[in-house]
Design a protein around this motif. Structure first.
Motif, short mmCIF file in Angstrom:
data_model
loop_
_atom_site.label_atom_id
_atom_site.label_comp_id
_atom_site.label_asym_id
_atom_site.label_seq_id
_atom_site.Cartn_x
_atom_site.Cartn_y
_atom_site.Cartn_z
N ARG A 161 49.88 -6.17 63.05
CA ARG A 161 48.87 -5.73 64.02
C ARG A 161 49.31 -6.23 65.41
NH1 ARG A 161 43.39 -4.68 62.63
NH2 ARG A 161 44.06 -4.11 60.56
N VAL A 162 49.84 -7.45 65.42
CA VAL A 162 50.38 -8.02 66.67
C VAL A 162 51.71 -8.70 66.32
CG1 VAL A 162 50.00 -9.65 68.57
CG2 VAL A 162 48.04 -8.55 67.48
N MET A 205 58.49 -3.58 70.22
CA MET A 205 57.99 -2.65 71.25
C MET A 205 58.39 -1.22 70.90
SD MET A 205 58.84 -4.84 74.72
CE MET A 205 58.13 -3.72 75.95
N TRP A 206 59.61 -1.08 70.40
CA TRP A 206 60.07 0.26 70.00
C TRP A 206 59.16 0.85 68.92
CZ3 TRP A 206 62.00 4.60 70.98
CH2 TRP A 206 62.43 5.45 69.96
N LYS A 207 58.61 -0.03 68.07
CA LYS A 207 57.74 0.42 66.98
C LYS A 207 56.31 0.60 67.45
CE LYS A 207 61.12 -1.50 63.99
NZ LYS A 207 61.94 -2.66 64.21
N GLY A 221 50.35 -7.31 80.53
CA GLY A 221 49.08 -6.59 80.60
C GLY A 221 49.26 -5.08 80.49
N ARG A 222 50.50 -4.60 80.57
CA ARG A 222 50.73 -3.16 80.46
C ARG A 222 51.49 -2.82 79.18
NH1 ARG A 222 52.43 1.85 81.68
NH2 ARG A 222 54.63 1.46 81.31
N SER A 223 52.71 -3.38 79.07
CA SER A 223 53.49 -3.06 77.86
C SER A 223 53.60 -4.27 76.94
CB SER A 223 54.87 -2.54 78.27
OG SER A 223 55.43 -3.35 79.28
N GLY A 224 52.63 -5.16 77.02
CA GLY A 224 52.61 -6.35 76.19
C GLY A 224 51.89 -7.44 76.95
N VAL A 225 51.89 -8.65 76.36
CA VAL A 225 51.21 -9.76 77.04
C VAL A 225 52.20 -10.92 77.15
CG1 VAL A 225 49.34 -11.45 76.84
CG2 VAL A 225 48.94 -9.07 76.18
N LEU A 226 52.32 -11.48 78.37
CA LEU A 226 53.20 -12.62 78.59
C LEU A 226 52.35 -13.87 78.77
CD1 LEU A 226 55.74 -11.07 81.13
CD2 LEU A 226 56.16 -11.61 78.73
N VAL A 227 52.79 -14.94 78.13
CA VAL A 227 52.09 -16.22 78.27
C VAL A 227 52.98 -17.11 79.15
CG1 VAL A 227 51.23 -18.23 77.03
CG2 VAL A 227 50.98 -15.94 76.05
N ASP A 228 52.41 -17.56 80.27
CA ASP A 228 53.23 -18.26 81.26
C ASP A 228 53.86 -19.55 80.76
OD1 ASP A 228 53.01 -16.43 83.30
OD2 ASP A 228 51.03 -17.16 83.86
N ASP A 229 53.04 -20.37 80.10
CA ASP A 229 53.57 -21.65 79.64
C ASP A 229 53.74 -21.60 78.13
OD1 ASP A 229 54.16 -24.19 78.90
OD2 ASP A 229 52.38 -25.13 79.77
N PRO A 230 55.00 -21.48 77.68
CA PRO A 230 55.20 -21.31 76.23
C PRO A 230 54.77 -22.53 75.44
CG PRO A 230 57.31 -21.61 77.36
CD PRO A 230 56.26 -21.52 78.44
N ARG A 231 54.56 -23.67 76.11
CA ARG A 231 54.16 -24.87 75.35
C ARG A 231 52.64 -25.03 75.28
NH1 ARG A 231 58.84 -27.80 74.22
NH2 ARG A 231 60.56 -27.11 75.53
N ASP A 232 51.92 -24.12 75.94
CA ASP A 232 50.46 -24.21 75.90
C ASP A 232 49.95 -23.43 74.68
OD1 ASP A 232 47.73 -23.94 76.23
OD2 ASP A 232 47.85 -23.80 78.41
N LEU A 233 49.73 -24.18 73.58
CA LEU A 233 49.40 -23.54 72.31
C LEU A 233 48.06 -22.81 72.37
CD1 LEU A 233 50.51 -26.41 69.92
CD2 LEU A 233 51.78 -24.36 70.55
N ASP A 234 47.10 -23.40 73.09
CA ASP A 234 45.78 -22.76 73.15
C ASP A 234 45.85 -21.44 73.92
OD1 ASP A 234 44.27 -24.58 71.63
OD2 ASP A 234 44.36 -26.00 73.29
N GLU A 235 46.60 -21.45 75.02
CA GLU A 235 46.73 -20.23 75.80
C GLU A 235 47.41 -19.14 74.96
OE1 GLU A 235 49.20 -20.42 79.32
OE2 GLU A 235 48.70 -18.35 79.83
N PHE A 236 48.45 -19.57 74.24
CA PHE A 236 49.17 -18.61 73.42
C PHE A 236 48.24 -18.05 72.32
CE2 PHE A 236 52.18 -16.81 70.52
CZ PHE A 236 53.15 -16.29 71.36
N LEU A 271 48.64 -1.05 74.69
CA LEU A 271 49.81 -1.91 74.94
C LEU A 271 51.00 -1.40 74.13
CD1 LEU A 271 48.21 -5.49 74.72
CD2 LEU A 271 49.05 -4.38 76.80
N GLY A 272 50.72 -1.03 72.87
CA GLY A 272 51.79 -0.55 72.00
C GLY A 272 52.42 0.74 72.50
N GLU A 273 51.57 1.63 72.97
CA GLU A 273 52.09 2.91 73.49
C GLU A 273 52.99 2.67 74.70
OE1 GLU A 273 48.76 5.43 74.33
OE2 GLU A 273 48.32 5.65 72.18
#
Ligand code: UDP
Length: 475
Positions: free
Chosen positions: A373-374, A392-394, A413-428, A445-447
């Protein structure tokens, strides 16, 4: 010591299968670029030289792309240098330094340089026998960089491709650049996979950027319908038994049909069912992929607010010769998993995928990504996230860290979601939960993700850019 190059047989693939995927006019451009190159290099060979025929991103890229060049009538070939452990120890250190990471000290010693040069000098005779003056030679990564001077003297057009880089260069990376610079100075062009990776002080007119790409027709990316996806996951031991009569079949690179026969190894017998919403990360068991962090983020932020289940999949770790870090990371993951309360354990699946047959492994990865799903990629560093492009191709919504090449792949926010701080587990975790619980947003997002890969990260774009470069060099 004289060394023998080995050549890798590559079958041609038809260009026209990309026509329906990229559209008529893009396809025409692609075809014309490749056929134009075929004309321009008639009687010459376009060689690719690297250090392995199997395993790793470069081998994957060459196996996927060279067939189309051959399909267009270009005499594209692939050869692999011969080397032993002491050479690979040096090049592995170079690899780490190019990533800006410490590697038992930050310098390459004189002794190591001697090993590097001796090994490549041993390969150079064999290269000169195989390669004719006038041929084009594309050298890949540090392992082959030292062949550039000999090939230039031999009368070849030489391209060196560096598939590794670092966002913010440090002294370690600069040491590696300084080591490699005298060799690659003989190349007519130096190719990086993104602008940020181009070394300081290289002549601009010889520096070229070509982003990596995926092939839509490999077992890892080929189309599979929902029934086939489930049949493959059931055959691979990743989905609870159901009532499908489908055979878990797939098409190999050579066009033959095959079936998934081997099973994944999991920590538990409880398997997800076809309707369960899956969050999936597929990666080597590497600290930089942070699977333990994914589990933590899932347990804290996703599980309490949804009925999601997590699948962390990676290669089977069986052999003692494997990367020693991989069993260690798996063990850490298992320890953490055992500490989860039982109801949460049932929702977290750690899967070692069978690796005996690369194409079977590929189609299982394909099915997992399609069933998700994600898809997540919580890397702490990443040159270019192949798994991100694959998902993304799928048409999958991908939640990933904003590190390295991933920032070029996903528009947040358009073709996926980026999390700025990869070490911030809660944000992720919150970002994953947000997408999981909002199917309409996930679908959009998938489209957009699929469109983005079609636009930028499929084989035709890559082949076209490389063809333009080779053409410029031979004209
Ligand atoms: N991969 C795979 N089987 C596995 C784990 C990973 O085929 O069990 C593949 C994955 O699909 C991708 C590649 O290995 O094609 C990993 O590339 P990526 O750029 O994501 O990371 P890298 O391993 O190169 O750091």
């Amino acid at each position: 010591m004289p060394r023998e190059l080995s050549t890798v047989a590559v079958e041609p693939a038809p260009l026209d299968r990309y026509r329906p995927l990229v559209g008529g006019s893009r396809w025409q451009e692609f075809r014309q670029a490749l056929e134009g190159l075929a004309e321009a290099v008639r009687g010459q060979v376009v060689w690719n030289l690297n250090s392995t025929a199997r395993g790793g991103g470069v081998a994957e890229l060459l196996a996927a792309l060279i067939p189309y060049e051959r399909g267009a009538g270009i005499d594209a070939r692939w050869a692999v240098i011969e080397a032993e452990a002491p050479f690979f120890n040096v090049t592995k250190r170079l690899h780490s330094l190019l990533h800006g990471v410490a590697a038992d000290g930050d310098d390459i010693s004189g002794e190591e340089q001697a090993v590097y040069e001796r090994t490549l000098a041993g390969n150079a005779d064999s290269v000169r026998q195989l390669v004719e003056a006038g041929d084009v030679v594309i050298l890949h990564d540090p392992q082959t960089a030292g062949l550039a001077p000999a090939l230039a003297r031999h009368g070849c057009r030489v391209i060196w491709r560096c598939h590794i880089g670092v966002d913010e260069p440090n002294d370690r990376a600069r040491h590696a650049w300084d080591f490699l610079r005298p060799y690659v100075a003989s190349a007519d062009a130096i190719v990086f996979s993104r602008q940020a990776y181009a070394w300081e002080g290289l002549p601009e007119d010889r520096t070229v950027i070509i982003a990596p790409a995926i092939d839509a027709f490999t077992p890892k990316n080929q189309d599979l319908d929902a029934e086939m996806v489930q049949a493959i996951l059931r055959a691979g031991g990743l989905l609870a038994p159901g009532h499908d009569g489908h055979a878990a079949s797939f098409v190999r690179q050579d066009g033959s049909n095959s079936k998934v026969e081997r099973q994944a190894k999991l920590l538990q017998d409880v398997l997800p069912s076809a309707g369960d919403p899956l969050v999936v990360q597929v990666s080597r068991w590497d600290p930089l992929k942070d699977p333990v962090g994914v589990l933590e983020a899932f347990a804290r932020q996703v599980a309490p607010n949804s009925d999601g289940q997590l699948v962390l999949a990676g290669p089977a770790v069986t052999s003692v010769t494997d990367d020693p870090e991989q069993p260690e990371i798996l063990a850490q993951l298992e320890t953490r998993w055992r500490k989860l309360p039982p109801d949460l354990q049932r929702r977290v699946h750690v899967a070692q995928l069978p690796m005996d047959d690369e194409e079977e492994n590929g189609v299982i990865v394909n099915a997992l990504q399609r069933q998700a799903r994600v898809v997540v990629q919580k890397s702490l560093a990443e040159g270019f996230g192949l798994t991100v492009a694959e998902a993304m191709w799928k048409g999958k919504p991908v939640v990933a860290s904003r590190v390295g090449g991933i920032g070029d792949q996903i528009e947040d926010g358009r073709s996926g979601v980026l999390v700025d701080d990869p070490r911030d587990l809660d944000e992720f975790g919150r970002a994953v939960g947000g997408v999981l619980c909002d199917p309409a947003a996930a679908e959009k997002l998938g489209e957009a993700a699929r469109e983005r890969v079609t636009e930028r990260f499929l084989a035709p774009r890559h082949l076209q850019e490389q063809a333009a470069l080779v053409r410029r060099l031979v004209s």
